[in-house]
Scaffold this motif. Structure first.
Motif, mmCIF file in Angstrom:
data_model
loop_
_atom_site.group_PDB
_atom_site.id
_atom_site.type_symbol
_atom_site.label_atom_id
_atom_site.label_comp_id
_atom_site.label_asym_id
_atom_site.label_seq_id
_atom_site.Cartn_x
_atom_site.Cartn_y
_atom_site.Cartn_z
ATOM 1 N N TYR A 27 0.903 -1.045 -0.104
ATOM 2 C CA TYR A 27 -0.280 0.090 -0.024
ATOM 3 C C TYR A 27 0.851 1.154 0.063
ATOM 4 C CZ TYR A 27 0.713 0.188 5.136
ATOM 5 O OH TYR A 27 1.154 0.431 6.325
ATOM 6 N N GLY A 28 0.257 2.374 -0.236
ATOM 7 C CA GLY A 28 1.075 3.476 -0.621
ATOM 8 C C GLY A 28 2.041 3.913 0.333
ATOM 9 N N PHE A 29 1.769 3.884 1.533
ATOM 10 C CA PHE A 29 2.595 4.598 2.658
ATOM 11 C C PHE A 29 3.738 3.726 2.643
ATOM 12 C CE2 PHE A 29 3.821 4.838 7.218
ATOM 13 C CZ PHE A 29 4.554 5.877 6.963
ATOM 14 N N MET A 46 1.819 5.349 -9.407
ATOM 15 C CA MET A 46 0.906 4.042 -9.267
ATOM 16 C C MET A 46 -0.127 4.208 -10.087
ATOM 17 S SD MET A 46 1.348 2.655 -5.312
ATOM 18 C CE MET A 46 0.630 4.140 -4.405
ATOM 19 N N TRP A 59 -9.649 -2.674 -2.534
ATOM 20 C CA TRP A 59 -9.651 -2.244 -1.338
ATOM 21 C C TRP A 59 -9.744 -3.375 -0.136
ATOM 22 C CZ3 TRP A 59 -9.213 2.275 0.930
ATOM 23 C CH2 TRP A 59 -9.531 3.620 0.204
ATOM 24 N N PRO A 71 -8.263 2.557 9.509
ATOM 25 C CA PRO A 71 -8.750 2.466 8.406
ATOM 26 C C PRO A 71 -8.522 1.432 7.197
ATOM 27 C CG PRO A 71 -7.636 4.478 8.523
ATOM 28 C CD PRO A 71 -7.576 3.559 9.797
ATOM 29 N N PRO A 72 -9.328 1.090 6.400
ATOM 30 C CA PRO A 72 -9.120 0.094 5.669
ATOM 31 C C PRO A 72 -7.951 0.749 4.305
ATOM 32 C CG PRO A 72 -11.313 0.832 4.798
ATOM 33 C CD PRO A 72 -10.847 1.416 6.147
ATOM 34 N N ARG A 73 -7.168 -0.181 4.059
ATOM 35 C CA ARG A 73 -6.026 0.219 3.204
ATOM 36 C C ARG A 73 -6.548 -0.191 1.749
ATOM 37 N NH1 ARG A 73 -1.857 -2.980 6.843
ATOM 38 N NH2 ARG A 73 -1.081 -1.156 8.239
ATOM 39 N N LYS A 74 -5.746 0.282 0.858
ATOM 40 C CA LYS A 74 -5.987 -0.007 -0.523
ATOM 41 C C LYS A 74 -4.682 -0.544 -0.977
ATOM 42 C CE LYS A 74 -7.563 1.832 -5.028
ATOM 43 N NZ LYS A 74 -7.846 3.440 -5.673
ATOM 44 N N TYR A 76 -2.126 -2.848 -3.462
ATOM 45 C CA TYR A 76 -1.768 -2.969 -4.847
ATOM 46 C C TYR A 76 -0.983 -4.297 -5.227
ATOM 47 C CZ TYR A 76 -2.929 1.822 -5.299
ATOM 48 O OH TYR A 76 -3.605 3.094 -5.304
ATOM 49 N N GLU B 35 -8.964 7.146 0.113
ATOM 50 C CA GLU B 35 -7.493 6.500 0.151
ATOM 51 C C GLU B 35 -6.448 7.473 0.674
ATOM 52 O OE1 GLU B 35 -5.783 5.570 -3.689
ATOM 53 O OE2 GLU B 35 -3.934 4.713 -2.986
ATOM 54 N N SER B 38 -7.055 7.705 4.448
ATOM 55 C CA SER B 38 -6.571 6.221 5.110
ATOM 56 C C SER B 38 -5.057 6.276 5.162
ATOM 57 C CB SER B 38 -6.860 5.144 4.289
ATOM 58 O OG SER B 38 -6.369 3.856 4.430
ATOM 59 N N GLU B 39 -4.501 6.965 4.091
ATOM 60 C CA GLU B 39 -2.948 6.907 3.906
ATOM 61 C C GLU B 39 -2.422 7.798 5.241
ATOM 62 O OE1 GLU B 39 -0.663 5.130 1.706
ATOM 63 O OE2 GLU B 39 -2.323 3.636 1.855
ATOM 64 N N HIS B 42 -2.307 6.171 8.333
ATOM 65 C CA HIS B 42 -1.119 5.237 8.346
ATOM 66 C C HIS B 42 0.262 6.137 8.467
ATOM 67 C CE1 HIS B 42 -3.932 2.237 6.952
ATOM 68 N NE2 HIS B 42 -3.263 1.778 7.855
ATOM 69 N N VAL B 43 0.384 7.096 7.829
ATOM 70 C CA VAL B 43 1.652 8.031 8.022
ATOM 71 C C VAL B 43 1.773 8.522 9.087
ATOM 72 C CG1 VAL B 43 2.582 10.204 6.886
ATOM 73 C CG2 VAL B 43 1.576 8.697 5.443
#
Lengths: 108, 500
Positions: A27-29, A46, A59, A71-74, A76, B35, B38-39, B42-43
């Motif tokens: 996921y992104g982070f 991405m 998702w 929160p839910p992650r997206k 990849y 998205e 949510s990110e 996490h950050v």
């Protein structure tokens, strides 16, 4: 959707992101953390990879996120074209695997 | 638990993401925002395990949020590229609208550059007050016919039909050595009350600048535009009218250029000066009709009886000014109206029939089809407007009846054939995806068939329908007919754009 197949002309950033996803950073982070690239680079890259059919996003189920109180992650994942693109990129950027070791390499 | 100090920062971060989300195309906005929030969570949790406030964390979070603008811009770019790609699909509705819009922009740009159009608009705006007419002796056919002493005599007495009279005498002067755009060829010597009679929106200068012994002059609009590029600073300057210096006092109202003679410059002289200079020459008289005079003109046409100095009757005729020009808009609407009336004579308005009973077209597709036709018609109407102006006023820097006629003809032809094309084009477009059908194939030969179908078949490249155009219209197949292609045809069409 535009399939790129094993097009070897991926940028280094795109190749790093593919390698990170392949290595399990999904996921992104987590990709940002792994590659050290800023958000303004990772997310647009991405989007382009997804548009070109090299990665696919999905998702996470809400129940899993709820269980972990976040929160839910997206997530990849690489598509078949993405895997082929990554193979081609590894030949072009030989240090890629050493920089972001994949799960198989870690297992070894 | 988040520290209270973090809350304002968090609010700003969410606001930043919300702001960036405005760049994202609407259909992807909600998911994009979800998205990123949510990110962000996490950050925040990745940057600091503790809930305590930290400047470093907030700085990193701010940098993360600012990156969202680049992501949103990327999605926006992708959306535009996708729209452009679909517009470039051969024969797509978007491509058609783009071409028509480009044509419209081109014609509008040319119209903006033509000076005659501005002049005509001026003339339309500057209609003379009703009841103002040019008076001339009967039978003179537009040449100056009133001697100044007659005018003076009429003016000296109270007239039954005219409240006010004004005089002017046009004179051709030998061209000066000035550049051609500033060369004065026609001058009119006019009584000082001429422009009070004409009214209109004359451009005037400051009175103190005009306080001088030099005679005052009024520039015609056309000359002002041509020679001075509509520069108002010309007011107050001294020009040579033939061999006389004159000071520019004002710019004439646009309608003044429709007076017979159409001079470049009006020199305003006192009656005494006019009597000296115009004693033997003839000119025009402008009259403001009284109510009784207007009745006389309405009931008895434009013939007016007046009396000379000896008390003899003289027959005069009046050229009423009224709205001589119909105005650009009126000409355009009349031509377009005629074009719409004439349209059924050159094309069949509803020329196709469809067999979509088994696969009814969705309401949205029908609305889109109608909207597309409406857009084409509107664009063509707008193109006809500007094309008519461009063609009409191409060679006419000022108002001219010929230009008006050309505008009418050009608007009519462009409107008529443009609308015909719009309808024909519509009948060649797939009812589902609005792309033009292609690949015409001849089916059957008329002379070899008995009760068989022959004509041309065309196919929608989206794989939605076939269009049958009969070669010889018959009682059972007289009009073009659409045939819906079901899903069994899909494998033939790699590109299946549009809804099905």
């Amino acid at each position: 959707m535009r399939g790129m197949g094993a097009d070897p002309k991926l940028s280094h950033t795109a190749a790093m992101i593919l390698q990170a996803i392949h290595a399990g950073y999904k996921y992104g982070f987590s990709i940002m953390e792994m590659t050290g690239l800023p958000s303004g680079t990772v997310y647009p890259a991405m989007r382009r990879l997804e548009r070109d059919g090299l990665i696919h996003s999905q998702w996470e189920r809400q129940a899993i996120a709820d269980a972990e109180q976040r929160p839910p992650r997206k997530y990849y994942r690489l598509t078949a074209d993405g895997i082929a693109g990554l193979e081609a990129s590894r030949k072009r950027y030989p240090l890629l695997e050493r920089f972001i070791p994949s799960e198989e390499a870690n297992a070894k | 638990m988040r520290s209270a100090a973090c809350l304002p920062f968090h609010a700003v971060q969410l606001l930043t993401l919300r702001g960036a989300s405005l760049l994202v195309p609407f259909d992807r906005r909600a998911e994009w925002y979800e998205e990123w929030t949510s990110e962000l969570w996490h950050v925040r949790h990745g940057c600091s395990s503790a809930s305590a406030f930290s400047w470093t964390t907030e700085r990193e979070l701010a940098a993360f949020c600012i990156g969202s603008f680049q992501d949103a811009a990327c999605l926006l770019r992708q959306d535009w590229q996708s729209a452009l790609r679909s517009a470039h699909v051969h024969g797509s509705a978007m491509q058609c609208v783009l071409y028509l819009s480009a044509l419209l922009a081109l014609f509008a740009m040319v119209a903006h550059l033509l000076p005659g159009i501005g002049s005509e608009q001026d003339a339309t705006r500057n209609q003379l007050p009703s009841g103002v007419m040019v008076i001339q002796e009967d039978g003179y056919g537009g040449v100056p016919s009133i001697a100044f002493p007659d005018y003076r005599a009429w003016n000296a007495h109270r007239q039954r039909y005219f409240a006010t009279l004004a005089f002017y005498r046009p004179e051709t002067v030998s061209p000066s050595s000035a550049p051609s755009s500033r060369r004065i060829t026609q001058i009119a010597f006019a009584s000082e009350n001429l422009f009070q009679l004409l009214k209109g929106d004359a451009v005037k200068g400051a009175p103190e600048a005009l306080d001088s012994n030099i005679p005052q002059a009024v520039l015609s609009r056309a000359y002002w535009r041509r020679g001075f590029h509509s520069n108002p600073d010309v007011i107050g300057q001294i020009l040579m009218a033939g061999d006389r210096p004159v000071r520019v006092a004002a710019i004439a109202p646009g309608a003044a250029q429709r007076l017979p003679g159409a001079p470049d410059l009006w020199v305003l002289d006192s009656d005494k000066q006019l009597a000296r200079s115009s004693h033997a020459a003839r000119g025009y008289v402008l009259g403001q009709l009284t109510a009784e005079g207007e009745d006389q003109v309405i009931n008895g046409g434009s013939a007016i009886t007046a009396y000379d100095r000896a008390g003899n009757e003289i027959e005069l005729e009046g050229l009423t000014f009224g709205p001589q020009t119909n105005g650009i808009g009126a000409v355009y609407f009349f031509a377009l109206f005629l074009a719409i009336l004439a349209l059924p004579a050159i094309t069949t308005v509803f020329s196709t029939e469809s067999d979509f009973a088994s696969h009814p077209i969705r309401l949205a597709a029908r609305v889109r089809r109608s909207a597309f036709l409406g857009s084409k018609v509107l664009l063509i109407a707008a193109i006809a407007y500007f094309a008519g102006l461009d063609i009409g006023y191409w060679g006419f820097p000022d108002y001219s009846p010929t230009a008006e006629l050309l505008q009418f003809l050009a608007t009519f032809c462009t409107g008529l054939f443009g609308l015909r094309w719009a309808l024909k084009d519509q009948s060649r477009r797939c009812p589902v995806c609005l792309r033009r059908v292609t690949h015409p194939a001849q089916v059957g030969i008329a002379s070899c068939n008995f009760l068989g179908w022959n004509g041309t078949e065309m196919v929608c490249m989206g794989g939605h329908a076939l269009l049958h155009v009969p070669g010889l219209p018959t009682s059972w197949f007289s009009r073009e007919r659409w045939l819906y292609l079901d899903t069994s045809w899909d494998f033939l069409f790699a590109d299946t754009l549009g809804p099905d």
